[in-house]
Design an enzyme around this catalytic site. Structure first.
Site, mmCIF file in Angstrom:
data_model
loop_
_atom_site.group_PDB
_atom_site.id
_atom_site.type_symbol
_atom_site.label_atom_id
_atom_site.label_comp_id
_atom_site.label_asym_id
_atom_site.label_seq_id
_atom_site.Cartn_x
_atom_site.Cartn_y
_atom_site.Cartn_z
ATOM 1 N N HIS A 252 0.843 -1.209 0.000
ATOM 2 C CA HIS A 252 0.000 0.000 0.000
ATOM 3 C C HIS A 252 0.873 1.251 0.000
ATOM 4 C CE1 HIS A 252 -2.968 -3.014 1.492
ATOM 5 N NE2 HIS A 252 -3.746 -2.332 0.671
ATOM 6 N N ASN A 253 1.419 1.565 -1.166
ATOM 7 C CA ASN A 253 2.330 2.676 -1.335
ATOM 8 C C ASN A 253 1.895 3.527 -2.535
ATOM 9 O OD1 ASN A 253 3.178 1.161 -3.624
ATOM 10 N ND2 ASN A 253 4.609 0.032 -2.311
ATOM 11 N N ARG A 255 3.063 3.658 -5.544
ATOM 12 C CA ARG A 255 2.988 2.910 -6.803
ATOM 13 C C ARG A 255 1.636 2.204 -6.915
ATOM 14 N NH1 ARG A 255 6.924 2.009 -10.294
ATOM 15 N NH2 ARG A 255 8.492 2.546 -8.719
ATOM 16 N N HIS A 256 1.137 1.699 -5.786
ATOM 17 C CA HIS A 256 -0.199 1.083 -5.802
ATOM 18 C C HIS A 256 -1.253 2.142 -6.144
ATOM 19 C CE1 HIS A 256 -3.781 -1.106 -4.622
ATOM 20 N NE2 HIS A 256 -4.045 -0.206 -3.679
ATOM 21 N N HIS A 292 -7.439 6.860 -2.590
ATOM 22 C CA HIS A 292 -8.166 5.792 -1.902
ATOM 23 C C HIS A 292 -7.395 5.100 -0.769
ATOM 24 C CE1 HIS A 292 -5.783 2.945 -4.239
ATOM 25 N NE2 HIS A 292 -6.276 1.982 -3.480
ATOM 26 N N ALA A 452 -2.812 -18.393 -1.935
ATOM 27 C CA ALA A 452 -3.269 -17.036 -1.647
ATOM 28 C C ALA A 452 -4.077 -16.475 -2.798
ATOM 29 C CB ALA A 452 -2.070 -16.136 -1.362
#
Length: 518
Positions: A252-253, A255-256, A292, A452
């Site tokens: 969650h950075n 780039r995301h 977001h 996953a």
């Protein structure tokens, strides 16, 4: 360069020449010969005869730029100087006359030079003034940025959740990587512009500066800057503030953030949303995508609630992270230097704000089933003029973009899985150390990459994208089929893993039994 003639005032004197009043105006272009001709012709004096200028009291007047002006009632008398006094005196007077004329010429030339220098200085002063205004504006921007940086560093802008555990990165201070006015403006190639509109875009090849420029381009290309009268410099400041308020988490950075925003931009083009939705809807979709996950601490809502962090307490265990993302987003927009909506009506801003909040809150996966079921009820009879239908579509679109990594090519998608698992494992390790419940899909001792992904793709991604496909059939080949291929890919990997595990198990049993027989 302006002419020097405008600043020169001619010299006027009055002469008594043989009892007649003569008005003489000296021009700047007067030469020694001109003066001599003037005096000689005016008094019928031979050209080889010297002349003197005498005032009313009989005193000799020097002919130079400082000679006093006179009036017709106070004349200078022109007197010939006899040549009978010898050639020596004649030469002396000719010399004096030449020197006087030279003084006039030099004075006129000095006047021209002075005027030219004055004009040049005026132009330079104007240029310095203009450059000074630019410098002042740049300095103002620098000061604004420094203030913004200080606010982010001190915490007045970054809303650190003073939770049970400090989520900041060991007290590191955020510092902008560039000054806003000098923010690099990349000229995107046509190839890049075309690629930005497709889900296959490789987000790993871009530095932060380049991603910021791409986001800026998207806002211009969609017509949002023009439609909402956004100040381009304010847009840059806003994007920079957004980037600085994404933490350096494994997943969650920033780039995301760019990845989700680019996918939204791609879906707008792919689905032809510009023809079906309003410009306000476009702005809400893009801005919600950009904001977001602002200031995501790297630990999900389950951890926030179980650890009873300040965020969970503040938001009563109801989507604490998503509420926090909204709060940070509008805290940034509340600063005048970052308010891209400063030039719209208050009522319009109120509607945009509410819609952005709704979309960001929709990214909470705890609401996934509820949101998708609501959209399924509307998709078969979807009406673009129905506000509830459009609202439901926008909520599903941002959800699709938020979890769309597996839509991308394998070489782009797989590194994201590694990043997500790294963040999951960080959380599960902390949960174990704190005695908190650990989700099996986050436990490094239980989860593998195939396990996953398979369930998530089969039961979350494919059903949601296939529902959207009913409204936009064109996404099947570009978005839905890659999801099916990804599912098959991970199922094959799982079969290989299972086979290897079974072989290892049999080998271990064989070794155990063999050792027991001995």
């Amino acid at each position: 360069m302006g002419s020097s003639s405008s600043s020169y005032t001619p010299k006027t004197i009055y002469l008594d020449v043989d009892g007649k009043v003569q008005r003489v105006i000296f021009s700047r272009h007067c030469s020694p010969c001109d003066i001599r001709d003037l005096l000689c012709s005016s008094s019928n004096i031979a050209r080889n005869t010297a002349v003197l200028l005498i005032d009313s009291e009989g005193a000799l007047i020097s002919i130079d730029p400082t000679m006093p002006a006179n009036t017709p009632n106070n004349l200078y008398k022109v007197m010939p100087h006899s040549t009978n006094q010898g050639e020596e005196k004649e030469d002396m007077f000719q010399n004096v006359l030449s020197q006087v004329a030279e003084q006039f010429t030099r004075a006129f030339r000095n006047s021209e030079l002075k005027t030219e220098v004055t004009n040049r200085l005026a132009m330079l002063e104007k240029r310095v003034e203009l450059e000074g205004l630019k410098v002042v504006e740049i300095e103002k921007c620098k000061n604004d940025l420094k203030k913004l940086k200080d606010e982010m560093t001190s915490g007045s802008m970054r809303v650190n959740c003073n939770c049970k555990y400090n989520f900041t990165d060991d007290g590191k201070k955020l510092s902008p990587r560039r000054d806003v006015p000098n923010y690099p403006k990349y000229t995107l190639s046509q190839e890049t512009i075309d690629a930005l509109k497709k889900p296959t875009f490789d987000v790993w090849h871009w530095e932060h500066n380049e991603m910021l420029s791409c986001l800026e381009y998207m806002y211009h290309d969609l017509g949002l800057v023009k439609e909402f009268n956004m100040n381009p410099i304010t847009l840059k400041r806003w994007l920079l503030a957004i980037q600085e308020n994404y933490r350096d988490n494994p997943f969650h950075n920033f780039r995301h953030c760019f990845c989700v925003s680019q996918m939204m931009y791609g879906m707008i083009h792919l689905c032809g949303l510009q023809d079906r939705l309003t410009m306000t809807d476009m702005c809400i979709l893009m801005t919600a995508a950009v904001c977001h996950d602002l200031d995501h601490p790297g630990y999900n809502n389950t951890y926030q609630i179980n650890a009873r962090t300040e965020l969970a307490v503040r938001y009563n265990d109801i989507s604490p992270l998503e509420n926090h993302h909204c709060a940070v987003a509008f805290q940034i927009l509340s600063m005048p230097e970052c308010n891209i909506f400063a030039n719209i009506e208050p009522e319009s801003f109120k509607q945009i704000r509410q819609a952005i909040i709704t979309l960001i809150l929709a990214t909470d996966m705890a609401k996934h089933g509820e949101i998708l079921d609501s959209f399924k009820q509307k998709v078969d009879n979807f009406d673009c003029t129905n506000e509830e239908h459009v609202k439901s579509l926008k909520m599903v679109l941002i959800k699709c973009c938020d979890i769309s990594n597996e839509v991308r090519p394998t070489e782009v998608a797989e590194p994201w899985v590694d990043c997500l698992l790294e963040e999951y494992f960080m959380q599960s390790d902390r949960e174990k150390s704190e005695g908190l419940p650990v989700a099996p899909f986050m436990d490094r001792d239980k989860v593998t990459k195939p396990t996953a992904q398979i369930g998530f793709i089969k039961f979350v991604l494919i059903p949601m994208f296939e529902t959207v496909m009913k409204l936009f059939p064109q996404i099947e080949e570009i978005m839905v089929q890659p999801l099916r291929d990804s599912r098959d890919h991970y199922e094959e990997l799982k079969q290989i893993d299972d086979a290897m595990s079974e072989a290892q198990k049999k080998k271990t049993e064989s070794m155990y039994l063999g050792g027991k027989k001995k």
